[in-house]
Enzyme design. Structure first.
Site, mmCIF file in Angstrom:
data_model
loop_
_atom_site.group_PDB
_atom_site.id
_atom_site.type_symbol
_atom_site.label_atom_id
_atom_site.label_comp_id
_atom_site.label_asym_id
_atom_site.label_seq_id
_atom_site.Cartn_x
_atom_site.Cartn_y
_atom_site.Cartn_z
ATOM 1 N N SER A 111 102.579 -2.548 -63.237
ATOM 2 C CA SER A 111 101.885 -3.472 -62.344
ATOM 3 C C SER A 111 102.336 -4.894 -62.607
ATOM 4 O O SER A 111 102.888 -5.208 -63.655
ATOM 5 C CB SER A 111 100.376 -3.373 -62.543
ATOM 6 O OG SER A 111 100.056 -3.985 -63.771
ATOM 7 N N LYS A 112 102.086 -5.731 -61.624
ATOM 8 C CA LYS A 112 102.525 -7.113 -61.674
ATOM 9 C C LYS A 112 101.940 -7.849 -62.883
ATOM 10 O O LYS A 112 102.551 -8.749 -63.428
ATOM 11 C CB LYS A 112 102.107 -7.808 -60.381
ATOM 12 C CG LYS A 112 102.979 -8.996 -60.069
ATOM 13 C CD LYS A 112 102.791 -9.453 -58.656
ATOM 14 C CE LYS A 112 103.378 -10.819 -58.469
ATOM 15 N NZ LYS A 112 104.752 -10.996 -58.919
ATOM 16 N N ARG A 113 100.733 -7.411 -63.273
ATOM 17 C CA ARG A 113 100.076 -8.101 -64.375
ATOM 18 C C ARG A 113 100.902 -8.060 -65.657
ATOM 19 O O ARG A 113 100.914 -8.976 -66.445
ATOM 20 C CB ARG A 113 98.696 -7.497 -64.642
ATOM 21 C CG ARG A 113 97.580 -8.408 -64.163
ATOM 22 C CD ARG A 113 96.239 -7.814 -64.436
ATOM 23 N NE ARG A 113 96.139 -6.428 -64.027
ATOM 24 C CZ ARG A 113 95.740 -5.440 -64.814
ATOM 25 N NH1 ARG A 113 95.403 -5.683 -66.051
ATOM 26 N NH2 ARG A 113 95.668 -4.210 -64.362
#
Ligand code: GLU
Length: 488
Positions: free
Chosen positions: A259-261
């Site tokens: 994920s982007k996180r």
């Protein structure tokens, strides 16, 4: 009518044409997972002498990000993933989807649904209270022809829904997952045409795969639950479905979904940082695919991947997006590059330095260490700006202040005897200095540590020979002198 771009596609040994496709929705940047899907479809088609087509799935106007289709195409071109057609846009094919939806209604594969959003909401609420899975209750499937006609005459808004039969087992032989099975009772009567007349993903996707004569659909695991709906559509149309392969997801090293996180997921971001197309392709292919069990080979170029790619060797479990491995591969590809090519790639990151010769020297000494091109601008200030550091850093661990000063004086005296010409090659400098150290029986660290720190002002840096070569004789001696003053 068939779409003509698939004519004369390559054939597999069995005589069937092999045609794959990449079908992105233009809803934003190209995700590394999307690139991986495109890559596998491309490699498989090319390995089989088949065709690889592009289709832009742009029927969800609300989610569309203008220009993202062009960006996706540009990136793939840059990476050498070429299509055998000009892109097909679903938004230009609305009439075709309508025509097929009418056909489905006629043969009972689909039906008009006039339920209002309020009624659907109520139904869902009741299902929730009864702890049932949300699913359309087929109310409109029971409407008579006359009722349907009246509603249409009254211009009541409607959607068209897939008529999912009861108690049916839907299975297919997935090329990665082997036999996959769903019970039709778990499948909702999916909307196929929305009230605005646009098709949903499911309808348009199946119609286009059929018309483009797609033989194999390789896509992410997240589409697994769509496949039984698609198979019902193929059956309702009496079409032969393609073969399906659902590849595993990309995972973070802790096995959570990428994920982007946790870092970048946009391919463009990786390119901007100076990851090379070759290493991105190599990395994304080999994190979920091995040539043969126990194979240790890690470096493959695109041509080799096309030659060796085998769908059956795609792993079932999640592919770990291991940044360290990507960095390693990227560094490997950077080290293989011709210096002139690398200089060109590095220039945009070295805008601050105007001297072309200095840029070339910096790139040369950094080539061995670079993991990504953007790193070139890190930790190089000492090569062209004044340096500041603490005197203690000059002192080699087995030495002291006085000895260090003495050694720096000796080094300066020796360097004075060298010519400017000796400074035109790192290798010459290294040879001369090492010979001098050995001849006098000095400790290598005693001489080279303070020399390196005097030239760089850093704890870690390239070798003193490389830095001296970049700085030239005059600047080198000036810095050694400056270090002596610091120790006095
Ligand atoms: N448009 C879908 C996507 O964005 C295509 C999925 C499929 O390959 O069927 O990934």
């Amino acid at each position: 009518m068939k779409l003509n771009m698939s004519a004369n596609g390559g054939s597999a040994a069995g005589g069937k044409k092999i045609i794959t496709r990449f079908a992105p929705s233009p809803t934003g940047y190209l995700h590394v997972g999307g690139l991986r899907t495109a890559l596998y479809n491309f490699l498989f088609a090319k390995n089989q002498g088949g065709k690889f087509l592009l289709r832009i799935e742009d029927t969800d106007q609300a989610r569309e990000v203008k220009g993202s289709d062009k960006q996706i195409i540009d990136i793939l071109n840059k990476l050498g993933i070429k299509f055998d057609n000009s892109p097909i846009y679903q938004s230009k094919r609305l009439k075709t989807y309508q025509k097929y939806a009418d056909q489905l209604i006629k043969n009972n594969g689909a039906y008009f649904c006039f339920c209002t959003p309020e009624r659907l909401e109520e139904m869902r609420e009741t299902q929730k209270q009864n702890k049932q899975a949300p699913k359309y209750d087929k109310t409109c499937c029971k409407l008579s022809d006359q009722e349907i006609k009246d509603n249409l005459d009254k211009k009541m808004p409607f959607v068209i829904r897939l008529n999912v039969p009861k108690d049916k087992t839907i299975k297919w032989d997935d090329l990665i997952r082997e036999e996959v099975e769903f019970n039709s009772n778990d499948i909702d009567d999916q909307v196929l045409i929305k009230s605005d007349g646009f098709p949903t993903y499911h309808l348009a996707n199946v119609i286009d795969d059929h018309e483009m004569e797609i033989s194999h659909v390789l896509r992410g695991e997240e589409w697994l639950s769509s496949t039984p709906k698609h198979l019902l559509l193929y059956e309702a149309f009496d079409w032969e479905p393609p073969q399906f392969a659902h590849q595993s997801l990309l995972l973070n090293p802790d096995k959570s979904k990428l994920s982007k996180r946790q870092g970048d997921v946009s391919v463009q971001d990786y390119l901007d940082k100076g990851y090379l197309p070759e290493s991105l392709i190599n990395f994304l292919t080999t994190i979920g695919w091995t040539e043969e069990s126990g194979s240790e080979q890690e470096v493959y170029n695109l041509k080799q991947l096309i030659e060796k790619f085998d769908i059956k060797r795609l792993g079932k479990s999640g592919a770990i997006f291991n940044l360290e491995k990507l960095d390693w591969l990227n560094g490997w590809y950077i080290r293989q590059m011709k210096l002139d090519d690398l200089i060109k790639l590095c220039q945009p990151y070295l805008k601050e330095i105007k001297d072309k010769e200095l840029i070339a020297k910096i790139v040369k000494i950094e080539q061995e260490r670079l993991k990504k091109i953007a790193d070139i601008s890190e930790n190089i200030d000492f090569l062209y700006k004044d340096i500041k550091y603490k005197a203690e850093l000059l002192i080699w661990k087995k030495s002291n202040r006085e000895e260090t000063l003495e050694n720096l004086v000796k080094t300066e005296d020796f360097l004075m005897t060298l010519t400017d010409n000796d400074f035109t090659q790192t290798e010459t400098l290294e040879k001369k200095i090492i010979t001098w150290i050995k001849k006098n029986d000095y400790g290598v660290g005693d001489i080279l540590w303070p020399m390196r720190v005097a030239l760089s002002g850093e704890q870690n840096s390239p070798s003193p020979f490389e830095i001296a070569w970049v700085l030239g004789k005059e600047k080198t001696i000036e810095r050694i002198n400056q270090a002596q003053k610091l120790l006095k």
